[in-house]
Write an enzyme that holds these catalytic residues in place. Sequence first.
Site, short mmCIF file in Angstrom:
data_model
loop_
_atom_site.label_atom_id
_atom_site.label_comp_id
_atom_site.label_asym_id
_atom_site.label_seq_id
_atom_site.Cartn_x
_atom_site.Cartn_y
_atom_site.Cartn_z
N LEU A 81 39.06 42.77 38.82
CA LEU A 81 39.73 42.07 39.92
C LEU A 81 38.68 41.92 41.02
O LEU A 81 38.16 42.91 41.54
CB LEU A 81 40.92 42.87 40.43
CG LEU A 81 42.17 42.84 39.54
CD1 LEU A 81 43.07 44.02 39.84
CD2 LEU A 81 42.93 41.54 39.74
N SER A 82 38.36 40.68 41.39
CA SER A 82 37.28 40.44 42.35
C SER A 82 37.60 41.04 43.71
O SER A 82 38.75 41.32 44.05
CB SER A 82 37.04 38.93 42.48
OG SER A 82 36.65 38.38 41.26
#
Length: 388
Positions: A93-94
Amino acid sequence: MAGAGGPAGYRARLDALMAERGAWPEDSPWLRAAFAELPRHRFAPERLWRWNGRSYGPVELAGDPDGWYAELYSDADAAAVTRLTDGRPSSSLSAPSVVADMLDSLRLEPGHRVWDVGTGQGWTAALAAWRAGPGLVVSTEVDDQLAAFARDRLAAAGLDVEVRVADGTSAEVPEGRQVDRLHATYAVETVPWSWVAAVRPGGRIVYPWGRLGYAALTVADDGARAHGWVHGLARFMGDRSGPVQPSAGYSAFTAVRGDAEPEHCRVLDRDPAGLEDWHLRFALRVAVPDAVLFTCQGEDGPVALIHDGDRSWAEVLPRAGAGPVLLQGGPRRIGDELIAAWSQWEALGRPDLYDYGVTVTPDSQWAWHGDPDTGARWPIGAPRRATR
């Protein structure tokens, strides 16, 4: 239940941290509301992976809820690793600040049709759908297991987003209809022309560019090119169907150098501490894109370790009471290439990373400084030599 105020407490602290740092984009106030309604943990698997300085270890929601939520919400600039392959991150998840800035760069409006390339866990597709509206976001994911996970999480959030299993790098525009916006979540060095062809004239493409940075391109009115500016710094996982990106870090450097002795040595007239300037680091990334640069602290000051992931390497070493020295080995003088690019950056006036841009045509791509037509330029995906 997690302590420290539970999930809501972690989310509130991240929101406040983003506000304190000015990370909520002023031009896209919708993002703060979307983050609140679609929190990051709703798109996270129950096992995350945390780096302990030597390797990645699991952080389980069931066994360590505080650690799990902290992994998601304690650092606005950190990605949360969601999958490992051969001991290395292969999905994440960025970072919240980067997601917010890239979606701000997309200039997304209600009613826009969006192609989200690289679904992952589905969080960015969810945020885009919150803004664009139901049925307007199509997302492609090469991994069928990730695609299935994202479908479940998007459905649980009540969002009408279509997730398709496909390699977004080579896929054609969904349904054969051009979209208004294309948002990529994995890094490519060269932009597939199919992405430009998929976006209507005047539309936007926001994508992570290679090893470092992300750019926002606008498709020309005649559809014959796309160009735009670099918008920020970030490191993203690379295209799974493209070349493997060489790793940074000491172990990756030693894997290239081995026990080889330097073949070339010279004294430098510059301080290796200058390589800790991220604007310079980005300029070097533009000029010598296959060079991996890692800095660490030595006995006499900062040390720079450089390699190309193959056989060529260089070290920039400070020396007490003497000038720093450049040591090199391998078939190319990769250290000399970086020093020349450093000199060019200084000749250009030490520009910020935001002074660079990218142009894409069907036949070629190049990075440029200052002006897409008259500035210094560097070909992308070809041997590098700066020209005017």
